[in-house]
Design an enzyme around this catalytic site. Structure first.
Site, PDB file in Angstrom:
ATOM      1  N   CYS A   1     -25.534 -14.333  -1.648  1.00  0.00           N
ATOM      2  CA  CYS A   1     -25.566 -13.435  -0.494  1.00  0.00           C
ATOM      3  C   CYS A   1     -24.914 -12.124  -0.911  1.00  0.00           C
ATOM      4  O   CYS A   1     -23.719 -12.099  -1.225  1.00  0.00           O
ATOM      5  CB  CYS A   1     -24.831 -14.054   0.696  1.00  0.00           C
ATOM      6  SG  CYS A   1     -24.735 -12.963   2.131  1.00  0.00           S
TER       7      CYS A   1
ATOM      8  N   HIS B   1     -36.916 -14.276  -2.500  1.00  0.00           N
ATOM      9  CA  HIS B   1     -37.333 -13.253  -1.545  1.00  0.00           C
ATOM     10  C   HIS B   1     -38.820 -12.981  -1.681  1.00  0.00           C
ATOM     11  O   HIS B   1     -39.338 -12.868  -2.794  1.00  0.00           O
ATOM     12  CB  HIS B   1     -36.574 -11.941  -1.777  1.00  0.00           C
ATOM     13  CG  HIS B   1     -35.132 -11.998  -1.388  1.00  0.00           C
ATOM     14  ND1 HIS B   1     -34.682 -11.618  -0.141  1.00  0.00           N
ATOM     15  CD2 HIS B   1     -34.042 -12.414  -2.071  1.00  0.00           C
ATOM     16  CE1 HIS B   1     -33.369 -11.791  -0.085  1.00  0.00           C
ATOM     17  NE2 HIS B   1     -32.960 -12.272  -1.244  1.00  0.00           N
TER      18      HIS B   1
ATOM     19  N   GLU C   1     -33.963 -13.705   7.352  1.00  0.00           N
ATOM     20  CA  GLU C   1     -33.261 -14.557   6.396  1.00  0.00           C
ATOM     21  C   GLU C   1     -33.465 -16.038   6.700  1.00  0.00           C
ATOM     22  O   GLU C   1     -33.506 -16.449   7.866  1.00  0.00           O
ATOM     23  CB  GLU C   1     -31.761 -14.241   6.403  1.00  0.00           C
ATOM     24  CG  GLU C   1     -31.425 -12.863   5.879  1.00  0.00           C
ATOM     25  CD  GLU C   1     -29.946 -12.719   5.550  1.00  0.00           C
ATOM     26  OE1 GLU C   1     -29.407 -13.600   4.850  1.00  0.00           O
ATOM     27  OE2 GLU C   1     -29.338 -11.746   5.998  1.00  0.00           O
TER      28      GLU C   1
ATOM     29  N   CYS D   1     -29.194  -7.255   4.620  1.00  0.00           N
ATOM     30  CA  CYS D   1     -29.261  -8.325   3.620  1.00  0.00           C
ATOM     31  C   CYS D   1     -29.152  -7.691   2.248  1.00  0.00           C
ATOM     32  O   CYS D   1     -30.044  -6.950   1.825  1.00  0.00           O
ATOM     33  CB  CYS D   1     -30.572  -9.108   3.754  1.00  0.00           C
ATOM     34  SG  CYS D   1     -30.787 -10.404   2.507  1.00  0.00           S
TER      35      CYS D   1
ATOM     36  N   GLY E   1     -31.667  -9.008  -0.249  1.00  0.00           N
ATOM     37  CA  GLY E   1     -32.970  -8.516   0.184  1.00  0.00           C
ATOM     38  C   GLY E   1     -33.192  -7.070  -0.206  1.00  0.00           C
ATOM     39  O   GLY E   1     -34.300  -6.675  -0.598  1.00  0.00           O
TER      40      GLY E   1
END
Length: 280
Positions: free
Chosen positions: A75, A162, A211, A220, A223
């Protein structure tokens, strides 16, 4: 049982951060869901836990659970908050910190100016089997059948998977419909985070991210990195890109294949507290 915690946020992506270094801190999916509940718990997108590292080159290990109780690999906003938490708690000095994720990746975080944190996110993973993603060969993008239509997705892992979709305008992107459909698409055995990217200029994109296990969040970090990697590989973006998210802005640097992705953004403490539970 009483556990000390800190509520933190990075561009509105919010976390409950705990440590299992000075206190026992058993964690599981049921407890995570209770903590993350915004009506009956503390409320957050993810729960982060600092623990002793298993590798000598890491300062600490850290684990990440989504609000639905599922444990995930990485993360970007969370790793900035974890590094800030460790510094504020006096567990590390104000210096570069190396964190070990559940999948064994080492992430280096460097404190910057005005509270910003610079993160070496490592090199992107592009081979389908390593993402993991079911495809016969690597490509710039992949057509995925979703709801009787073919969606063109660029697929990248930044330690977590992703799918990046280019759209004309993010404000009109089908985040709430296409996001969950792609999250659970059979081509992604571990599910996937879904990014909707609008290319404004070679050094600026707008991005919304749905997410895994959390839904759409204000920001994110992984992301943002994945979107810039996808845009760079397609020749749309410069090496330095500002990523405008609902919660604010991240700056992503990527020189290209063979180089790590660097992310710069804020990490802020909201409040400290104690979690009291009847269960050990």
């Amino acid at each position: 049982m009483s556990l000390a915690f800190t509520k933190m946020q990075g561009l509105g992506n919010d976390f409950v951060v705990l440590e299992a270094v000075r206190q026992p801190c058993p964690m599981g999916s049921d407890r995570v869901r209770a903590i993350a509940d915004r009506r009956r718990g503390i409320g957050c997108d993810q729960v982060l836990l600092a623990e002793p590292a298993t590798r000598p080159e890491a300062d600490f290990g850290y684990r990440i659970w989504n609000a639905d109780g599922s444990e995930v690999e990485h993360c970007g906003n969370g790793v900035r908050c974890m590094a800030r938490f460790l510094m504020d708690q006096g567990l590390v000095d104000q210096r570069p910190v190396t964190l070990e994720t559940r999948d064994g990746r080492l992430t280096r975080v460097v404190p910057g100016e005005d509270g910003a944190m610079q993160v070496d996110m490592g090199s992107p993973i592009l081979e389908p089997a390593a993402i993991p993603f079911h495809a016969d060969h690597r490509a710039l993008s992949y057509p995925l059948p979703v709801n009787d239509q073919a969606v063109e997705a660029m697929v990248v892992s930044m330690g977590n998977p992703h799918a990046v979709i280019r759209v004309d305008e993010v404000r009109h992107a089908p985040v709430t419909t296409l996001g969950p459909a792609l999250e659970n698409h059979p081509a992604f055995p571990n599910r996937v985070n879904v990014g909707f990217m609008e290319v404004v200029a070679a050094d600026l994109i707008r991005l919304r991210v749905f997410e895994r296990g959390a839904g759409e969040t204000p920001a994110c970090g992984t992301g943002a990195c994945a979107a810039v990697v996808a845009g760079r590989l397609n020749g749309w973006l410069d090496p330095r890109v500002s990523v405008s998210l609902t919660g604010g802005e991240l700056v992503i640097h990527w020189r290209g294949e063979g180089h790590p992705v660097w992310m710069t953004g804020p990490a802020e403490t909201v409040f400290d507290g104690r979690l009291v539970t009847d269960h050990p």
